[in-house]
Design a protein around this motif. Structure first.
Motif, PDB file in Angstrom:
ATOM      1  N   ILE A 145      55.310  65.677  43.027  1.00  0.00           N
ATOM      2  CA  ILE A 145      55.928  64.893  41.955  1.00  0.00           C
ATOM      3  C   ILE A 145      55.206  63.561  41.799  1.00  0.00           C
ATOM      4  O   ILE A 145      54.868  63.137  40.689  1.00  0.00           O
ATOM      5  N   LYS A 197      57.190  52.626  40.627  1.00  0.00           N
ATOM      6  CA  LYS A 197      58.175  53.672  40.897  1.00  0.00           C
ATOM      7  C   LYS A 197      57.913  54.408  42.200  1.00  0.00           C
ATOM      8  O   LYS A 197      58.851  54.737  42.933  1.00  0.00           O
ATOM      9  N   TYR A 198      56.649  54.658  42.509  1.00  0.00           N
ATOM     10  CA  TYR A 198      56.332  55.539  43.625  1.00  0.00           C
ATOM     11  C   TYR A 198      55.663  54.829  44.818  1.00  0.00           C
ATOM     12  O   TYR A 198      55.515  55.436  45.871  1.00  0.00           O
ATOM     13  N   GLU A 248      53.718  68.002  33.334  1.00  0.00           N
ATOM     14  CA  GLU A 248      54.929  67.222  33.054  1.00  0.00           C
ATOM     15  C   GLU A 248      56.141  67.833  33.738  1.00  0.00           C
ATOM     16  O   GLU A 248      57.010  67.118  34.248  1.00  0.00           O
ATOM     17  N   TRP A 249      56.206  69.147  33.755  1.00  0.00           N
ATOM     18  CA  TRP A 249      57.335  69.834  34.384  1.00  0.00           C
ATOM     19  C   TRP A 249      57.380  69.498  35.872  1.00  0.00           C
ATOM     20  O   TRP A 249      58.447  69.204  36.415  1.00  0.00           O
ATOM     21  N   SER A 282      56.171  66.818  37.321  1.00  0.00           N
ATOM     22  CA  SER A 282      56.443  65.396  37.529  1.00  0.00           C
ATOM     23  C   SER A 282      57.915  65.047  37.365  1.00  0.00           C
ATOM     24  O   SER A 282      58.360  63.998  37.840  1.00  0.00           O
ATOM     25  N   LYS A 283      58.686  65.934  36.720  1.00  0.00           N
ATOM     26  CA  LYS A 283      60.091  65.623  36.430  1.00  0.00           C
ATOM     27  C   LYS A 283      61.076  66.514  37.178  1.00  0.00           C
ATOM     28  O   LYS A 283      62.268  66.534  36.864  1.00  0.00           O
ATOM     29  N   SER A 296      52.796  62.602  38.524  1.00  0.00           N
ATOM     30  CA  SER A 296      53.253  61.411  37.811  1.00  0.00           C
ATOM     31  C   SER A 296      52.162  60.345  37.799  1.00  0.00           C
ATOM     32  O   SER A 296      52.067  59.558  36.850  1.00  0.00           O
ATOM     33  N   VAL A 313      63.790  68.007  39.428  1.00  0.00           N
ATOM     34  CA  VAL A 313      64.926  67.682  40.294  1.00  0.00           C
ATOM     35  C   VAL A 313      65.718  68.976  40.423  1.00  0.00           C
ATOM     36  O   VAL A 313      66.368  69.417  39.484  1.00  0.00           O
ATOM     37  N   TRP A 364      53.230  53.468  37.406  1.00  0.00           N
ATOM     38  CA  TRP A 364      53.436  54.471  38.463  1.00  0.00           C
ATOM     39  C   TRP A 364      53.693  53.785  39.796  1.00  0.00           C
ATOM     40  O   TRP A 364      54.570  54.188  40.561  1.00  0.00           O
TER      41      TRP A 364
END
Length: 228
Positions: free
Chosen positions: A26, A185-186, A85-86, A88-89, A30, A91, A182
């Motif tokens: 992830i 956030k990470y 994208e899938w 990276s998002k 991202s 959950v 980025w």
């Protein structure tokens, strides 16, 4: 992270595959996605190149490369933007349950595989006899092949800090945000390292600015100021 990967009788992977611990996957996708483009004129620049232990993206103005700690692809392949994208998002229900129980995402992984041209992205758990696929999503093939992706990784020197420093550089806020957004956030507790290098061979063309934070490194091309 060791996961079960389909193999041929010779013991090699049956198709291009990369398996990464889910938290790192992830963070990695991202990290590089902001450096890809949505411009339909250059669809290959909207993909992410998986190459060895790294994933790479570029929009011509910046390059982002994330190097995994241990994961390595069986061979180079392209991941279409929708699939990246899938990842990276993600959950998942399992991850939410683990979080509520005070546990971690340990044991979960993301497996990307090119099967018949299509790109399969699976959320997997465990290994060996305990290996299980929690969820799988299939995406259309990438618009080109890995060998057609621009060789931008070679633009990033092994040790940017060893190059002579420049006294001035102009960077656009939009390109800086691809890195700092980025990082906020990470990688909150890490500093972004920028290296300003002098132009090579006496050229008056501004050289790129190299950056590194955690597993992410890359370059930002300078913002050319209007003449006069």
């Amino acid at each position: 992270m060791s996961m079960t990967t389909p193999t041929t009788e010779a013991g090699t992977a049956a198709f291009p595959t990369l398996t990464v611990p889910i938290a790192e996957a992830i963070a990695a996708f991202s990290a590089v996605l902001p450096h890809s483009t949505k411009d339909p004129i250059t669809p290959i620049l909207g993909t992410v190149l998986v190459s060895g232990r790294s994933i790479i993206a570029t929009d011509r103005y910046t390059v982002g490369r994330y190097t995994f700690e241990t994961s390595e692809a069986t061979e180079d392949f392209l991941v279409p933007r929708e699939a990246a994208e899938w990842v990276s998002k993600i959950v998942t229900r399992g991850l939410r349950r683990a979080t509520r129980a005070g546990s971690t995402s340990e044991g979960y992984g993301i497996e990307l595989a090119v099967v018949g041209g299509a790109v399969n992205v699976s959320i997997v758990f465990g290994e060996g006899d305990d290996y299980a696929v929690e969820r799988m999503q299939q995406f259309d093939p990438a618009p080109s092949t890995a060998d057609r992706f621009p060789p931008v990784a070679r633009l990033i020197p092994e040790d940017p800090a060893s190059r002579p420093e420049a006294s001035f550089v102009a960077l656009s806020p939009e390109n800086l945000e691809k890195v700092t957004g980025w990082a906020k956030k990470y990688a909150k507790n890490e500093a972004v390292h920028f290296t300003l290098a002098a132009a090579e061979n006496g050229s008056d063309k501004p050289a790129p600015v190299y950056f590194k934070i955690g597993g992410l490194d890359g370059l930002i091309q300078p913002h050319l100021l209007p003449r006069g």
